[in-house]
Scaffold this active site. Sequence first.
Site, PDB file in Angstrom:
ATOM      1  N   GLY A  25       0.840  -1.198   0.000  1.00 50.47           N
ATOM      2  CA  GLY A  25       0.000   0.000   0.000  1.00 50.47           C
ATOM      3  C   GLY A  25       0.869   1.240   0.000  1.00 50.47           C
ATOM      4  N   LYS A  26       0.219   2.390  -0.074  1.00 45.70           N
ATOM      5  CA  LYS A  26       0.962   3.645  -0.154  1.00 45.70           C
ATOM      6  C   LYS A  26       1.928   3.825   1.009  1.00 45.70           C
ATOM      7  CE  LYS A  26      -1.285   6.926  -3.061  1.00 45.70           C
ATOM      8  NZ  LYS A  26      -2.347   7.861  -3.150  1.00 45.70           N
ATOM      9  N   ARG A  27       1.466   3.455   2.189  1.00 42.33           N
ATOM     10  CA  ARG A  27       2.296   3.673   3.372  1.00 42.33           C
ATOM     11  C   ARG A  27       3.527   2.761   3.388  1.00 42.33           C
ATOM     12  NH1 ARG A  27      -1.394   3.325   8.153  1.00 42.33           N
ATOM     13  NH2 ARG A  27      -3.011   4.326   6.914  1.00 42.33           N
ATOM     14  N   ASP A  28       3.479   1.687   2.635  1.00 45.38           N
ATOM     15  CA  ASP A  28       4.621   0.766   2.621  1.00 45.38           C
ATOM     16  C   ASP A  28       5.605   1.082   1.501  1.00 45.38           C
ATOM     17  OD1 ASP A  28       2.989  -0.957   4.433  1.00 45.38           O
ATOM     18  OD2 ASP A  28       1.856  -1.263   2.600  1.00 45.38           O
TER      19      ASP A  28
END
Length: 488
Positions: A257-260
């Site tokens: 995901g974006k946060r990763d």
Amino acid sequence: MSDHLSSIPIINGSVRTRFAPSPTGFMHVGGVRTALFSWLIARRMQGTFILRIEDTDKVREVSGSIQQIQKSLNWLGIEWNEGVGIGGEHGPYLQSERLPIYLKWAQKLVDEGRAYADPYSQEELEAFRNEAKANKRAFLYRDHRPENPPAWDGTQPLRFKSDPKAYTWTDAVMGNLSTGPEAIDDYILIKGDGFPTYNFCHIIDDALMGITHVLRSQEFISSTPKFLNLYEALHIERPVFATLPFVMAIDGKKKLGKRDGAKDILDYGNEGYLPEAMMNFLATLGWNDGTEQEIFSQTELIEKFSLERVQKSPARFDEQRLLWLNGQWIRRLNLDDLFDRVTDFWPESASTVTIERKKEILALVQDRLKTLTDLPLLSSYFFENPVPNWAMADDNKQLKKYSHSELTDMLRHTVGALQTSDFDAETIQATLNQLLETTGQKPGVLFSMIRLAVSWAPFSPALNDTLATLGKQTTIDRLQRAIEAAAA
Ligand code: GLU
């Protein structure tokens, strides 16, 4: 039959791969990895790599994405031999410019009784779905195939009349796969808006563009039997399929995901990552050469990359590894090359010094840069006097056991010793070593304190080099200022 239909180019003996993104936003690591693997296969086999843009879903299209895609590939150094932006023999390479081609192929299927107009309204389809659900059966459109479909006038969706059967095929990465007839259904070829579906037009394009190896992400694997059925109906020979495993977050449990780290690949450039490091990192997301080697140049990747060594299981996106690789690649650059790349990363205060001085400082900090954005933190104290910040000593593991007056005593001794020392790096080192003996301190304590007092930064290069580069006067002034600040 038109020329297009009768003459599918068979470009024998030459590998042709393609990257076929949809322009639905920025390029993230998963997408770029597909591009990279496809490009590596083409380069390794001295084949051709094609960039095709799949823009038939106008609802999902994000303007500016096509330029972003090209920019991202350019940044990484992935060049295409044919395709959007450069043209080629098999164009156009923008699917929205190929609509007449798809319509001809669709008509061919209609003429041969392998496609029909879908007469149902949304409500009717919904009712079929609900009925299947109530009976605990999977919904299959073909269970409701109309007996006398209306003539296709282009306003209704056009559906493929499938030929349900079992399939066994070999995927170059995933190995032998098989499915039963339940995987085959009558899917939409042309939507009511006149645009073809991905499921239809990519097959036509891959064939007309002579694609020999289709590399794509795992999300498409469940659709492969449907594609196989359509290849047969179109009398098109299927290419080699190579399915790339998902890229997962570091925990291995969820999709990235974006946060990763699933952000715009170009952001990594802005954040001081080198394209060499990113290419190395992406290539080893799900591939290795069978040895312990971790650092691969572009040339080595082209020499060594093979589909046989792409792993089947999902790859994990480890941003710490990317950071480590970036540091490794920064070290490998020659100074002039690094100097050119850090133009936008210097602190403002660097504008007061000469190019030579900047290069001298850059050479000193090069090995400690993990990203180019570390440059200000590692270098600004060479350009301006830092403000003493004794709280940093209080927070320091080695120094916090000592009182400020004990620490300033150490600094006084240091001033005394350095005042009479020559100021080349080697003599400074000898002086510092002697200081350890006269003060009876451990290097971890004394050198950390000196380092802090001249830089007030969390990191700095080797102490003797740092002092030599600062020069005698600046070093002594700073030590004295640190002593005064402790008393204040
Ligand atoms: N347009 C598809 C996507 O962006 C490409 C899939 C493929 O490579 O066939 O996901």
